[in-house]
Each structure stands twice: as structure tokens, then as C-alpha cells.
Scaffold this motif. Structure first.
Motif, mmCIF file in Angstrom:
data_model
loop_
_atom_site.group_PDB
_atom_site.id
_atom_site.type_symbol
_atom_site.label_atom_id
_atom_site.label_comp_id
_atom_site.label_asym_id
_atom_site.label_seq_id
_atom_site.Cartn_x
_atom_site.Cartn_y
_atom_site.Cartn_z
ATOM 1 N N ILE A 1 21.946 27.124 0.956
ATOM 2 C CA ILE A 1 22.639 26.078 0.197
ATOM 3 C C ILE A 1 23.696 25.374 1.048
ATOM 4 N N ASP A 2 23.915 25.873 2.289
ATOM 5 C CA ASP A 2 24.951 25.283 3.143
ATOM 6 C C ASP A 2 24.438 24.146 4.018
ATOM 7 N N SER A 3 23.104 23.901 3.957
ATOM 8 C CA SER A 3 22.589 22.839 4.836
ATOM 9 C C SER A 3 21.966 21.724 4.007
ATOM 10 N N TRP A 4 21.680 20.627 4.654
ATOM 11 C CA TRP A 4 21.065 19.508 3.948
ATOM 12 C C TRP A 4 19.600 19.809 3.667
ATOM 13 N N ARG A 5 18.991 18.928 2.856
ATOM 14 C CA ARG A 5 17.620 19.152 2.426
ATOM 15 C C ARG A 5 16.843 17.855 2.584
ATOM 16 N N GLN A 6 15.687 17.937 3.224
ATOM 17 C CA GLN A 6 14.860 16.745 3.382
ATOM 18 C C GLN A 6 14.132 16.435 2.077
ATOM 19 N N TRP A 7 13.869 15.150 1.843
ATOM 20 C CA TRP A 7 13.107 14.724 0.654
ATOM 21 C C TRP A 7 12.198 13.559 1.026
ATOM 22 N N LYS A 8 11.108 13.398 0.245
ATOM 23 C CA LYS A 8 10.245 12.229 0.473
ATOM 24 C C LYS A 8 9.539 11.830 -0.825
ATOM 25 N N LEU A 9 9.116 10.594 -0.874
ATOM 26 C CA LEU A 9 8.393 10.083 -2.033
ATOM 27 C C LEU A 9 7.359 9.073 -1.547
ATOM 28 N N VAL A 10 6.128 9.228 -2.024
ATOM 29 C CA VAL A 10 5.103 8.256 -1.637
ATOM 30 C C VAL A 10 5.079 7.141 -2.683
ATOM 31 N N TRP A 11 5.111 5.919 -2.196
ATOM 32 C CA TRP A 11 5.254 4.744 -3.073
ATOM 33 C C TRP A 11 4.063 3.811 -2.841
ATOM 34 N N GLN A 12 3.419 3.392 -3.945
ATOM 35 C CA GLN A 12 2.362 2.380 -3.835
ATOM 36 C C GLN A 12 3.047 1.022 -3.898
ATOM 37 N N ALA A 13 3.329 0.479 -2.741
ATOM 38 C CA ALA A 13 4.165 -0.719 -2.677
ATOM 39 C C ALA A 13 3.353 -1.991 -2.854
ATOM 40 N N GLU A 14 3.896 -2.893 -3.685
ATOM 41 C CA GLU A 14 3.261 -4.195 -3.857
ATOM 42 C C GLU A 14 4.126 -5.269 -3.227
ATOM 43 N N PRO A 15 3.491 -6.328 -2.736
ATOM 44 C CA PRO A 15 4.249 -7.362 -2.025
ATOM 45 C C PRO A 15 5.449 -7.854 -2.831
ATOM 46 N N GLY B 1 0.846 -1.192 0.000
ATOM 47 C CA GLY B 1 0.000 0.000 0.000
ATOM 48 C C GLY B 1 0.876 1.235 0.000
ATOM 49 N N GLU B 2 0.390 2.302 0.622
ATOM 50 C CA GLU B 2 1.128 3.565 0.598
ATOM 51 C C GLU B 2 2.306 3.530 1.565
ATOM 52 N N VAL B 3 3.511 3.652 1.045
ATOM 53 C CA VAL B 3 4.723 3.664 1.875
ATOM 54 C C VAL B 3 5.477 4.961 1.603
ATOM 55 N N VAL B 4 5.849 5.675 2.665
ATOM 56 C CA VAL B 4 6.623 6.903 2.461
ATOM 57 C C VAL B 4 8.110 6.577 2.547
ATOM 58 N N ILE B 5 8.829 6.918 1.488
ATOM 59 C CA ILE B 5 10.287 6.796 1.483
ATOM 60 C C ILE B 5 10.811 8.207 1.732
ATOM 61 N N ALA B 6 11.721 8.378 2.672
ATOM 62 C CA ALA B 6 12.183 9.733 2.987
ATOM 63 C C ALA B 6 13.608 9.722 3.520
ATOM 64 N N GLY B 7 14.236 10.888 3.430
ATOM 65 C CA GLY B 7 15.606 11.007 3.931
ATOM 66 C C GLY B 7 16.121 12.422 3.785
ATOM 67 N N VAL B 8 17.446 12.533 3.682
ATOM 68 C CA VAL B 8 18.085 13.835 3.519
ATOM 69 C C VAL B 8 19.110 13.757 2.388
ATOM 70 N N ALA B 9 19.431 14.919 1.825
ATOM 71 C CA ALA B 9 20.459 15.006 0.787
ATOM 72 C C ALA B 9 21.277 16.256 1.051
ATOM 73 N N TRP B 10 22.571 16.202 0.724
ATOM 74 C CA TRP B 10 23.397 17.380 0.976
ATOM 75 C C TRP B 10 24.458 17.598 -0.101
ATOM 76 N N ALA B 11 24.693 18.852 -0.406
ATOM 77 C CA ALA B 11 25.756 19.272 -1.325
ATOM 78 C C ALA B 11 26.124 20.683 -0.859
ATOM 79 N N GLN B 12 26.777 20.735 0.327
ATOM 80 C CA GLN B 12 26.970 22.027 0.987
ATOM 81 C C GLN B 12 27.666 23.057 0.116
ATOM 82 N N HIS B 13 27.140 24.253 0.173
ATOM 83 C CA HIS B 13 27.589 25.438 -0.544
ATOM 84 C C HIS B 13 27.352 25.360 -2.058
#
Ligand code: MTE
Ligand code: MO
Length: 545
Positions: free
Chosen positions: A489-503, A451-463
Motif C-alpha cells: 500500500i506504500d507504492s503507486w499502482r498502475q492502471w489502464k482502460l481500453v477505449w473504443q475511440a471515435e473521431p 479505434g482501440e486506444v489504451v488510456i493508462a497511468g499511475v495512481a497513488w495513496a501511500q500507506h
């Protein structure tokens, strides 16, 4: 009870009492303010060891033990040292085969171990001759203890017992006499028991003394009181963190990392305790005029706040040696301008009280970025382990070439004349942070429901900033993730993606694109010599609902 055991215990007891005397002496020296560098032989040996650790071993230690690497090192030292002392005890103590023992050899070996301790002390930063005193006195006490214990063992040895028991017969040559008196009920065994008790007692006393030495140094209290007195540090133009910088997905790294959850990496065996009242920052080298700043000078200056994400070069793909905070400090460029940087300089070598150094490109400290002489993290005075009272923070560069904690000197110099601590140890002289992205949820190894699964994390490329984050599930196409707001631009950035996951089982990968348009490389690299690279990929098991 074997004479071997008795011998081993005499060695360990003498070693423990030696260290107790040395550690208490070192603490007293520190309290009286007369020591130069490190007077504690334990800290000196551990510090010397860390300074000589090759990059592969450092990588391995961090990967295997994480921040517990220092505890592991100290435990290892304790085990090795106990073994050496036991061995010296066995070698020197009298035995059935050598009734007089090898006292001379044993004492010489023990003195040699003490000398190694003294040598380690002499190699520490800011060394002064008085630092060697505790270890020398401790070693002499240990030698005295060994000599006394071995004398008693000689009296207790079957040979001398036999001699007195059989009245003039040369029992030392007769094994039968030996067997006779070494029965558990013999006088020899009783005396050996007494020596064993003495050795054991010395070991316990020594262990207590070593602990006492650690707590006796009052430096930690001074620092705690100073931090409390400072309270919350406010600036004229504070950073406000927009709510939109946080997506708030459970399990995703919080946008701001609290100081007490921030990763800690340094070469310091014990956290340097630096009194802000005596702390000074000297600006030296290729400058028109050397200057010296006090902590009060910093408090009185026009301080600024900046959001900066720090990253360790030893961070592996998907690792957690990265954190984001608001830092309060004085722009380094202001201080350098006051000193007047001379032509031809291209590096600033920053030095810590503990001898660590970082070589930072002069440009990164003079351009318009927020390179700061920092006194606070998230509004509070720095924690001791994060550099109290003063550290550096430079956006865009790995910590080992920029983020000197407990900083005391900025030397304006050239890359062809000076090098930072890690450069001769196999790490690059320059350390720009590589673009990276990390999946925080789902956690690797934790199954999710279809069903609906949220994939999320952080990404960084400082400056440089993060422009895009994409996620790939299985062998599907790259899908663009939703990005949180990027306050700087000096800090990280949160990201997320909603995924319709199948078994089933799926590999989930993430990659980021920085604001210059450069896509994060999938080329796998280890941390050494200039930072890990590659896409973070996790296996996710989706269970049918
Ligand atoms: N004095 C000192 N400063 C140091 C170091 C060190 O070993 N000693 N390590 C550097 C490295 S490698 C990193 S990644 C950062 C980590 O800072 P943190 O421990 O506050 O996260 O500090 C830097 N400053
Ligand atoms: Mo680091």
C-alpha cells in the motif's frame, strides 16, 4: 571607445578576479577540511536566496524551470552581479566630466558588495570564522585591481593628456582640449585601450579561476570512489517485484523508477558531497540516551528493503515530482527504541548537512510502517543528488516533512517547540500525501487514431493503498480501469482502460479511490500549503481512420 565602456570593464574585471580568488580559496579550504560551512560566496549567496524564497516564487520556479531552477538562479546571479560590477566601474572610473573619477565612492561600493558576500557566508549552516577568509581576501584583491586600473585610466584621461600636451594651459577646463586628444588616434584612447585589455584579461582569468575553484574541490571524487567500493547492497530478505505490478503500456510510467530518472527536489545549490567514513547520525533531544551511528554501523545492521513511492508537495495535478523505488535501510523505530523516546515527544526533527530540516510526526516513525534510514535505492548506494550516503524515507508523507537527504541528526522533540525548514515559509507542519492519479498515455496534445486506444497511468495513496481507478471520457459515465497488482500500500499502482475511440475531441479525466473508500477530490488546490488536488484531465483529439 567610450570611457564608460572602459569603466564598466574595469568593474567587471575586478569582480571576476575577486570571485576567482574567493572560489579557489574556498575549494582549498574544503580540501584541507578546515572550512566550517560554506566558504564559497557564490554558493552562500545562492543558498541564502533559496532559504528566503517565498512559496509562490518556489512554486513558480519549479513550474516554469523544473529541475533547471538552480541553473536559472545561478545565471540570474551572474547577470545581476555583472551589472553591479559594471555600474561600480562606471561610477568610480575617471570620465570626461570627472577626470579624477570617484575612486573613493567606487571602492566603497565594491567593498560593500564584498561585505554582502561575507555576510551571506556567515549565515550558512555550520559557519565558522575561517569561512569568511576567501571572500575577504578576494575582495581586497578586487579593490587593488580597481585602484590600479582607475589610476591608469586617470593618466589616460583627456584631462591629464591635455595638460601635458598643451604645456601649462589649464586644459582640464577646456572642452576643446578634451575633444582634441580623445580622437581615436590620441594617446588617451590608446591608454584606454590598454586598460580595456587589462580589464578584459582579468575577466577571462577570473572566469577560468571560478571554474577551477569548482573543480578543485575533491569531495566529489571521494564520494564517487566510496559509492563504487560499496557496490550492490544485498539484504537477507530482498523485495521481489511481482511481474503483475507492471502493465507495460508504452508511455506509462514504469513501476520502478531508476535512480537516475528519479525527480530531484532540494534547496542545495551544489549537491553536498558527504564522505561516508566521516558521516555520523546523532540521535538527540527527548531521549534517555543520545546515540551516534557510523556508516559501518548501518552496513552491519539488519537492513530491510521496502517499496515506497516518494512524492513532492510541489507536484501539480498530472505532474512528475513522484517516483517509486526499492529502498534499503534500517527501520527508524529500531534506532529510536535504542535511544529510548521520552514521554511527551510528538515529532522527530531530522537535519541535513546543508541545514535543511524536516519535522515528522513521531508516530509515523514508530508505528509498523517502513520508515527507514536509507542507504540504497534499487539496490545501489544512493546517488549523491538523492542523499548519499544516508537519507530518510517515510511512506505516506510528502518529502518536505520526511525524506531528509544527507541526514545527520534525528532530534526527538515536540511540534510546539520545533519546526521543519518549510513550515515558517508557508507550508503546513503536517504533510500527509493526498490521493492522486495521473494519465500518462495518451499524451496531452498528441492525437490518436480512432479505434482501440489504451488510456493508462499511475495512481497513488501511500500507506492507504489504491482500491479503484475510474476514467471518464467526455460527459460519459465513470468507467472502472483495470488495476495492476499492488505489492504494497506504500507504492503507486498502475492502471489502464481500453477505449473504443471515435473521431472528435474528448476530455479524458481520471480519479482514484483509496483503500479506506475515500474518492479523490475534484476540488482544485495549488501545491501550497499542503499539496495540490483535483482530477487530472487531458484533451484528446481522435482522428478518423
Ligand atoms: N537535505 C535535504 N533533503 C531533502 C530536501 C532538501 O531540500 N534538502 N527536500 C525534500 C523534498 S521537498 C523532497 S520532495 C524530497 C525529494 O527527494 P529526491 O530529490 O530524492 O526525489 O527530498 C526531501 N529531502
Ligand atoms: Mo518536496
Amino acid at each position: 571607445m567610450s570611457s564608460r565602456l572602459a569603466g564598466a570593464v574595469t568593474g567587471v574585471g575586478a569582480g571576476a578576479i575577486t570571485l576567482a580568488v574567493a572560489e579557489i580559496g574556498a575549494a582549498l579550504l574544503a580540501r584541507s577540511g578546515t572550512q566550517g560551512g560554506t566558504a564559497s560566496p557564490l554558493q552562500a549567496v545562492a543558498g541564502a536566496f533559496v532559504d528566503r524564497t517565498p512559496p509562490w516564487l518556489k512554486d513558480f520556479a519549479i513550474a516554469t524551470f523544473g529541475t533547471a531552477d538552480k541553473l536559472v538562479l545561478l545565471t540570474g546571479m551572474a547577470v545581476v552581479l555583472t551589472g553591479i560590477c559594471a555600474l561600480i566601474g562606471i561610477i568610480g572610473a575617471p570620465s570626461p566630466h570627472r577626470p579624477a573619477g570617484r575612486v573613493g565612492v567606487g571602492l566603497a561600493l565594491f567593498a560593500a558588495v564584498g561585505a554582502v558576500g561575507v555576510l551571506a557566508v556567515t549565515t550558512r549552516p555550520q559557519f565558522s570564522a575561517v569561512d569568511t577568509l576567501p571572500t575577504i581576501v578576494g575582495t581586497l584583491v578586487g579593490l587593488f585591481a580597481l585602484d590600479q586600473l582607475w589610476r591608469r585610466l586617470t593618466l589616460a584621461s583627456p584631462a591629464s593628456q591635455g595638460t601635458s600636451a598643451s604645456q601649462g594651459t589649464s586644459a582640464s577646463h577646456g572642452t576643446s582640449a578634451f575633444h582634441d586628444v580623445s580622437t581615436p588616434h590620441g594617446a588617451g584612447a590608446a591608454s584606454r585601450r590598454a586598460v580595456l585589455a587589462w580589464g578584459g584579461g582579468l575577466t577571462v582569468l577570473g572566469a577560468i579561476g571560478i571554474l577551477a575553484g569548482q573543480t578543485l574541490s575533491r569531495a566529489a571524487e571521494v564520494v564517487m570512489e566510496a559509492r563504487e567500493r560499496l557496490g550492490i547492497l544485498r539484504v537477507a530478505d530482498p523485495v521481489t517485484v511481482p511481474a503483475a505490478a507492471s502493465q507495460g503500456v508504452p508511455g506509462q510510467a514504469a513501476y520502478i523508477t531508476p535512480g537516475d530518472e528519479f525527480y530531484r527536489i532540494d534547496t542545495a545549490i551544489t549537491v553536498p558531497q558527504v564522505d561516508p567514513d566521516t558521516w555520523r547520525l546523532r540521535v538527540t533531544g527527548m531521549v534517555d540516551e543520545e546515540i551516534e551511528l557510523t556508516f559501518q554501523d548501518l552496513l552491519d545492521a539488519d537492513l530491510v528493503e521496502a517499496l515506497v513511492t516518494l512524492t513532492c508537495v510541489s507536484n501539480t495535478v498530472g505532474g512528475h515530482l513522484v517516483g517509486n523505488s526499492v529502498w534499503t535501510g534500517l527501520p527508524i523505530r529500531d534506532v529510536l527504541a535504542r535511544a529510548g523516546v521520552q514521554d511527551g515527544a510528538d515529532m522527530v526533527l531530522s537535519t541535513s548537512v546543508d541545514g535543511f530540516t524536516a519535522g515528522t510526526p513521531l508516530e509515523a516513525m514508530t508505528d509498523d510502517r517502513n520508515a527507514l534510514i536509507v542507504i540504497a535505492q534499487n539496490g545501489e548506494p544512493l546517488l549523491p543528488e538523492h542523499g548519499f550516503p544516508v537519507r530518510l524515507v517515510v511512506p505516506g508523507l510528502y518529502g518536505y516533512v520526511s525524506a531528509t537527504k544527507w541526514v545527520t541528526e534525528l532530534k526527538v522533540t515536540r511540534f510546539d517547540q520545533d519546526e521543519g525548514y518549510w513550515t515558517p515559509r508557508g507550508w503546513s507542519a503536517l504533510g500527509p500525501i493526498k490521493t492522486a492519479s495521473r494519465i500518462d498515455v495518451p499524451r496531452a496534445g498528441e492525437p490518436v487514431n480512432a479505434g482501440e486506444v489504451v488510456i493508462a497511468g499511475v495512481a497513488w495513496a501511500q500507506h492507504r493503498g489504491i482500491e479503484r481507478v475510474e476514467v471518464r471520457i467526455g460527459d460519459g459515465d465513470w468507467q472502472e480501469a483495470t488495476l495492476a497488482q499492488e505489492p504494497t500500500i506504500d507504492s503507486w499502482r498502475q492502471w489502464k482502460l481500453v477505449w473504443q475511440a471515435e473521431p472528435g475531441e474528448s476530455a479524458v479525466s481520471v480519479r482514484a479511490t483509496d483503500a479506506t473508500g475515500e474518492v479523490q477530490t475534484d476540488e482544485l488546490a495549488r501545491p501550497a500549503p499542503n499539496g495540490a488536488s483535483g482530477w487530472h484531465t487531458i484533451d484528446v483529439r481522435v482522428e478518423g481512420s
